[in-house]
Design a protein around this motif. Structure first.
Motif, PDB file in Angstrom:
ATOM      1  N   PRO A   6     -10.034 -21.199  -6.063  1.00  0.00           N
ATOM      2  CA  PRO A   6      -8.743 -21.084  -5.380  1.00  0.00           C
ATOM      3  C   PRO A   6      -7.557 -20.805  -6.312  1.00  0.00           C
ATOM      4  CG  PRO A   6      -9.943 -22.988  -4.566  1.00  0.00           C
ATOM      5  CD  PRO A   6     -10.720 -22.450  -5.718  1.00  0.00           C
ATOM      6  N   ASN A   7      -7.518 -21.453  -7.478  1.00  0.00           N
ATOM      7  CA  ASN A   7      -6.394 -21.220  -8.397  1.00  0.00           C
ATOM      8  C   ASN A   7      -6.401 -19.782  -8.928  1.00  0.00           C
ATOM      9  OD1 ASN A   7      -8.711 -21.743  -9.954  1.00  0.00           O
ATOM     10  ND2 ASN A   7      -7.521 -22.611 -11.636  1.00  0.00           N
ATOM     11  N   LEU A  31      -7.738 -17.164  -7.337  1.00  0.00           N
ATOM     12  CA  LEU A  31      -7.387 -16.318  -6.199  1.00  0.00           C
ATOM     13  C   LEU A  31      -5.882 -16.326  -5.969  1.00  0.00           C
ATOM     14  CD1 LEU A  31      -8.090 -14.529  -3.789  1.00  0.00           C
ATOM     15  CD2 LEU A  31      -8.615 -16.616  -2.496  1.00  0.00           C
ATOM     16  N   ALA A  32      -5.279 -17.499  -6.041  1.00  0.00           N
ATOM     17  CA  ALA A  32      -3.823 -17.594  -5.837  1.00  0.00           C
ATOM     18  C   ALA A  32      -3.078 -16.749  -6.872  1.00  0.00           C
ATOM     19  CB  ALA A  32      -3.379 -19.051  -5.911  1.00  0.00           C
ATOM     20  N   ARG A  33      -3.531 -16.795  -8.140  1.00  0.00           N
ATOM     21  CA  ARG A  33      -2.884 -15.991  -9.191  1.00  0.00           C
ATOM     22  C   ARG A  33      -3.060 -14.499  -8.937  1.00  0.00           C
ATOM     23  NH1 ARG A  33      -4.893 -19.902 -12.790  1.00  0.00           N
ATOM     24  NH2 ARG A  33      -6.561 -18.546 -13.497  1.00  0.00           N
ATOM     25  N   ARG A  34      -4.243 -14.108  -8.534  1.00  0.00           N
ATOM     26  CA  ARG A  34      -4.507 -12.674  -8.310  1.00  0.00           C
ATOM     27  C   ARG A  34      -3.731 -12.164  -7.097  1.00  0.00           C
ATOM     28  NH1 ARG A  34      -5.143 -13.044 -12.851  1.00  0.00           N
ATOM     29  NH2 ARG A  34      -7.129 -13.271 -13.863  1.00  0.00           N
ATOM     30  N   LEU A  35      -3.680 -12.942  -6.039  1.00  0.00           N
ATOM     31  CA  LEU A  35      -2.896 -12.533  -4.863  1.00  0.00           C
ATOM     32  C   LEU A  35      -1.412 -12.443  -5.220  1.00  0.00           C
ATOM     33  CD1 LEU A  35      -4.669 -14.560  -2.046  1.00  0.00           C
ATOM     34  CD2 LEU A  35      -4.580 -12.065  -2.237  1.00  0.00           C
ATOM     35  N   ALA A  36      -0.916 -13.409  -5.987  1.00  0.00           N
ATOM     36  CA  ALA A  36       0.490 -13.367  -6.406  1.00  0.00           C
ATOM     37  C   ALA A  36       0.759 -12.115  -7.235  1.00  0.00           C
ATOM     38  CB  ALA A  36       0.849 -14.621  -7.200  1.00  0.00           C
ATOM     39  N   ARG A  90      -6.632 -13.191   4.949  1.00  0.00           N
ATOM     40  CA  ARG A  90      -6.323 -14.611   4.756  1.00  0.00           C
ATOM     41  C   ARG A  90      -6.962 -15.160   3.490  1.00  0.00           C
ATOM     42  NH1 ARG A  90      -5.733 -16.659  10.869  1.00  0.00           N
ATOM     43  NH2 ARG A  90      -3.983 -15.253  11.274  1.00  0.00           N
ATOM     44  N   PHE A  91      -6.246 -16.100   2.894  1.00  0.00           N
ATOM     45  CA  PHE A  91      -6.684 -16.723   1.649  1.00  0.00           C
ATOM     46  C   PHE A  91      -8.130 -17.196   1.760  1.00  0.00           C
ATOM     47  CE2 PHE A  91      -7.125 -19.973  -1.530  1.00  0.00           C
ATOM     48  CZ  PHE A  91      -6.360 -19.531  -2.597  1.00  0.00           C
ATOM     49  N   ASP A  92      -8.435 -17.949   2.820  1.00  0.00           N
ATOM     50  CA  ASP A  92      -9.784 -18.501   2.953  1.00  0.00           C
ATOM     51  C   ASP A  92     -10.830 -17.411   3.147  1.00  0.00           C
ATOM     52  OD1 ASP A  92      -8.603 -18.169   5.575  1.00  0.00           O
ATOM     53  OD2 ASP A  92     -10.244 -19.349   6.410  1.00  0.00           O
ATOM     54  N   GLU A  93     -10.461 -16.274   3.754  1.00  0.00           N
ATOM     55  CA  GLU A  93     -11.408 -15.158   3.899  1.00  0.00           C
ATOM     56  C   GLU A  93     -11.741 -14.571   2.528  1.00  0.00           C
ATOM     57  OE1 GLU A  93     -10.104 -13.447   8.292  1.00  0.00           O
ATOM     58  OE2 GLU A  93      -9.088 -12.669   6.511  1.00  0.00           O
ATOM     59  N   PHE A  94     -10.714 -14.351   1.711  1.00  0.00           N
ATOM     60  CA  PHE A  94     -10.956 -13.823   0.367  1.00  0.00           C
ATOM     61  C   PHE A  94     -11.785 -14.807  -0.459  1.00  0.00           C
ATOM     62  CE2 PHE A  94      -6.836 -11.563   1.287  1.00  0.00           C
ATOM     63  CZ  PHE A  94      -7.361 -10.278   1.305  1.00  0.00           C
ATOM     64  N   GLU A  95     -11.461 -16.083  -0.329  1.00  0.00           N
ATOM     65  CA  GLU A  95     -12.173 -17.113  -1.082  1.00  0.00           C
ATOM     66  C   GLU A  95     -13.660 -17.123  -0.717  1.00  0.00           C
ATOM     67  OE1 GLU A  95     -11.418 -21.796  -2.199  1.00  0.00           O
ATOM     68  OE2 GLU A  95     -10.707 -21.060  -0.269  1.00  0.00           O
ATOM     69  N   ARG A  96     -13.961 -17.080   0.581  1.00  0.00           N
ATOM     70  CA  ARG A  96     -15.366 -17.078   1.025  1.00  0.00           C
ATOM     71  C   ARG A  96     -16.070 -15.793   0.621  1.00  0.00           C
ATOM     72  NH1 ARG A  96     -13.457 -19.089   5.972  1.00  0.00           N
ATOM     73  NH2 ARG A  96     -13.920 -17.102   6.966  1.00  0.00           N
TER      74      ARG A  96
END
Length: 172
Positions: free
Chosen positions: A50-51, A53-58, A38-44
């Protein structure tokens, strides 16, 4: 400064780096291989913006290493799940972990690869699946494959010349 795209190069190392060569992407894959989705798990876990992380996940989704699966409609939320291509990155992460422990952990290893059943530490090695020999053995070398293009062939000629020079220097 614009990043050089490696995807068009014939070298499989360059092509692989085009997909995962950015350090955040490798750390996201490390965490995903340990079960985070989950996004929040990776972020923590990573402390990443967040921006970013969103680019890297994409990028990992676009590269076919992860896929998005909706787990909530309101609000719309996704799990980021490893694909077979992403799961195949496990050995690369394990090799980096072992290399980092061996060369950059003067205080000792902070992470280990262990046998889940026995708890004993493992030391990864790459082996040839045909002979069972370690790929660290000097009998193995990288050579051009049938799909190598003219730029790669020119690079291989440069490498061959350097090898001849090194051998001549070592004899003198």
């Amino acid at each position: 400064m614009k990043r050089t795209p490696f995807a068009a190069m014939s070298c499989p190392i360059a092509r692989g780096l085009d997909r995962v060569g950015e350090w955040w992407s490798i750390l996201i894959l490390r965490d995903a291989l340990q079960g985070l989705t989950r996004f929040d798990e990776f972020e923590r876990s990573l402390g990443i913006a967040p921006n970013m992380l969103a680019r890297r996940l994409a990028g990992l989704v676009d590269g076919g290493l992860m896929e998005k699966r909706a787990y909530s409609e309101r609000p719309r939320r996704y799990d980021y799940v490893l694909t077979e291509r992403g799961r195949d990155f496990r050995e690369v992460v394990q090799a980096l972990l072992a290399w980092g422990n061996r060369h950059f952990a003067p205080e000792g290893p902070s992470m280990l690869i262990v046998d889940r059943t026995t708890g004993l530490a493992a030391e990864p090695i790459l082996v040839d699946s045909v002979s069972g020999k370690s790929l660290a053995d000097p009998i193995f070398e990288i050579r051009p494959g049938p799909a190598l293009g003219s730029r790669g062939l020119a690079r291989q000629a440069l490498i061959a010349a350097a090898r001849v020079r090194h051998e001549a220097e070592s004899r003198s």
